[in-house]
Write a protein that holds these residues in place. Structure first.
Motif, PDB file in Angstrom:
ATOM      1  N   THR A   5       0.852  -1.181   0.000  1.00 42.73           N
ATOM      2  CA  THR A   5       0.000   0.000   0.000  1.00 42.73           C
ATOM      3  C   THR A   5       0.889   1.232   0.000  1.00 42.73           C
ATOM      4  O   THR A   5       1.857   1.315   0.757  1.00 42.73           O
ATOM      5  N   VAL A   6       0.562   2.187  -0.853  1.00 42.25           N
ATOM      6  CA  VAL A   6       1.311   3.437  -0.952  1.00 42.25           C
ATOM      7  C   VAL A   6       0.393   4.551  -0.475  1.00 42.25           C
ATOM      8  O   VAL A   6      -0.750   4.653  -0.932  1.00 42.25           O
ATOM      9  N   ASP A   7       0.876   5.381   0.430  1.00 43.03           N
ATOM     10  CA  ASP A   7       0.080   6.517   0.896  1.00 43.03           C
ATOM     11  C   ASP A   7       0.260   7.665  -0.090  1.00 43.03           C
ATOM     12  O   ASP A   7       1.235   8.399  -0.042  1.00 43.03           O
ATOM     13  N   ALA A   8      -0.700   7.797  -1.002  1.00 41.71           N
ATOM     14  CA  ALA A   8      -0.643   8.848  -2.015  1.00 41.71           C
ATOM     15  C   ALA A   8      -1.422  10.079  -1.586  1.00 41.71           C
ATOM     16  O   ALA A   8      -1.454  11.070  -2.307  1.00 41.71           O
ATOM     17  N   GLN A  11      -8.256  10.702  -0.920  1.00 41.77           N
ATOM     18  CA  GLN A  11      -9.000  10.399  -2.150  1.00 41.77           C
ATOM     19  C   GLN A  11      -8.125   9.784  -3.239  1.00 41.77           C
ATOM     20  O   GLN A  11      -8.374   9.972  -4.435  1.00 41.77           O
ATOM     21  N   GLN A  12      -7.102   9.046  -2.816  1.00 43.14           N
ATOM     22  CA  GLN A  12      -6.260   8.313  -3.753  1.00 43.14           C
ATOM     23  C   GLN A  12      -6.023   6.908  -3.196  1.00 43.14           C
ATOM     24  O   GLN A  12      -5.728   6.756  -2.018  1.00 43.14           O
ATOM     25  N   VAL A  13      -6.183   5.929  -4.053  1.00 45.65           N
ATOM     26  CA  VAL A  13      -5.924   4.539  -3.694  1.00 45.65           C
ATOM     27  C   VAL A  13      -4.730   4.109  -4.525  1.00 45.65           C
ATOM     28  O   VAL A  13      -4.790   4.145  -5.755  1.00 45.65           O
ATOM     29  N   VAL A 111       6.374  -0.767  -9.974  1.00 46.24           N
ATOM     30  CA  VAL A 111       5.195  -0.294 -10.684  1.00 46.24           C
ATOM     31  C   VAL A 111       4.169   0.133  -9.643  1.00 46.24           C
ATOM     32  O   VAL A 111       3.831  -0.635  -8.753  1.00 46.24           O
ATOM     33  N   THR A 112       3.675   1.366  -9.785  1.00 44.98           N
ATOM     34  CA  THR A 112       2.658   1.894  -8.874  1.00 44.98           C
ATOM     35  C   THR A 112       1.433   2.263  -9.691  1.00 44.98           C
ATOM     36  O   THR A 112       1.535   2.991 -10.679  1.00 44.98           O
ATOM     37  N   GLU A 113       0.284   1.746  -9.274  1.00 43.55           N
ATOM     38  CA  GLU A 113      -0.981   2.096  -9.914  1.00 43.55           C
ATOM     39  C   GLU A 113      -1.830   2.850  -8.898  1.00 43.55           C
ATOM     40  O   GLU A 113      -1.925   2.450  -7.739  1.00 43.55           O
ATOM     41  N   THR A 114      -2.448   3.948  -9.354  1.00 49.57           N
ATOM     42  CA  THR A 114      -3.232   4.808  -8.469  1.00 49.57           C
ATOM     43  C   THR A 114      -4.581   5.138  -9.076  1.00 49.57           C
ATOM     44  O   THR A 114      -4.665   5.509 -10.247  1.00 49.57           O
ATOM     45  N   PHE A 115      -5.618   5.013  -8.262  1.00 45.01           N
ATOM     46  CA  PHE A 115      -6.962   5.493  -8.583  1.00 45.01           C
ATOM     47  C   PHE A 115      -7.104   6.798  -7.811  1.00 45.01           C
ATOM     48  O   PHE A 115      -7.073   6.817  -6.588  1.00 45.01           O
TER      49      PHE A 115
END
Length: 156
Positions: A5-8, A11-13, A111-115
């Motif tokens: 889990t990355v703390d972006a 309102q970001q996952v 690789v990081t994917e973010t919604f």
């Protein structure tokens, strides 16, 4: 292979994984909208029906989707593009999907994917909608499955 889990921020996952492949190779898959369904772990992305073979800043692409058994088509616009490093597209409602590629070694990439639903359009209630309906959590699970699929493909 561990998805982290990355703390972006709010309102970001965001999730990340290390994959045993060069950033350029992984970027090429995501930059080809016709291949998105190969990686999709959410089960919602179908075959792309319209768009360029390789995305670039400002490019638009339409994707066949299915959610809750209901088929639809969505057209997204590329809003961020740095070859082999970043690609991001925005859906008409305003949320964004972002992929980031950071070389760990010449043959391994984080690789990081973010919604990102911070700017979900003019209707501020969309922010609450994403959380109350479980879309944020559901997208987290989809991202994790997508990243696992990518890492499994390359022995991450």
């Amino acid at each position: 292979m561990t998805v982290i889990t990355v703390d972006a921020g709010p309102q970001q996952v965001s999730r990340a994984v290390e994959v045993a492949a060069p950033a350029s190779e992984l970027f090429a898959i995501v930059a080809d909208p016709r291949r998105h369904h190969e990686l999709d772990g959410s089960g919602t992305v179908g075959a792309n029906i319209r768009g360029p073979e390789r995305l670039e800043a400002g490019a638009r692409f339409a994707t066949k989707m299915k959610m809750f058994g209901v088929p639809y088509r969505i057209t997204s616009t590329v809003t961020g593009f740095e070859p082999d490093r970043l690609i991001e597209w925005r859906h008409p409602v305003g949320h964004r999907w972002r992929w980031e590629f950071a070389a760990v070694t010449p043959s391994k990439t984080r690789v990081t994917e973010t919604f990102d639903y911070r700017d979900a359009g003019p209707v501020k209630n969309w922010l609450k909608y994403y959380e109350l309906t479980g879309f944020a959590k559901r997208n987290a699970a989809g991202i994790e499955a997508t990243l696992r699929r990518l890492a499994d493909r390359y022995g991450g």
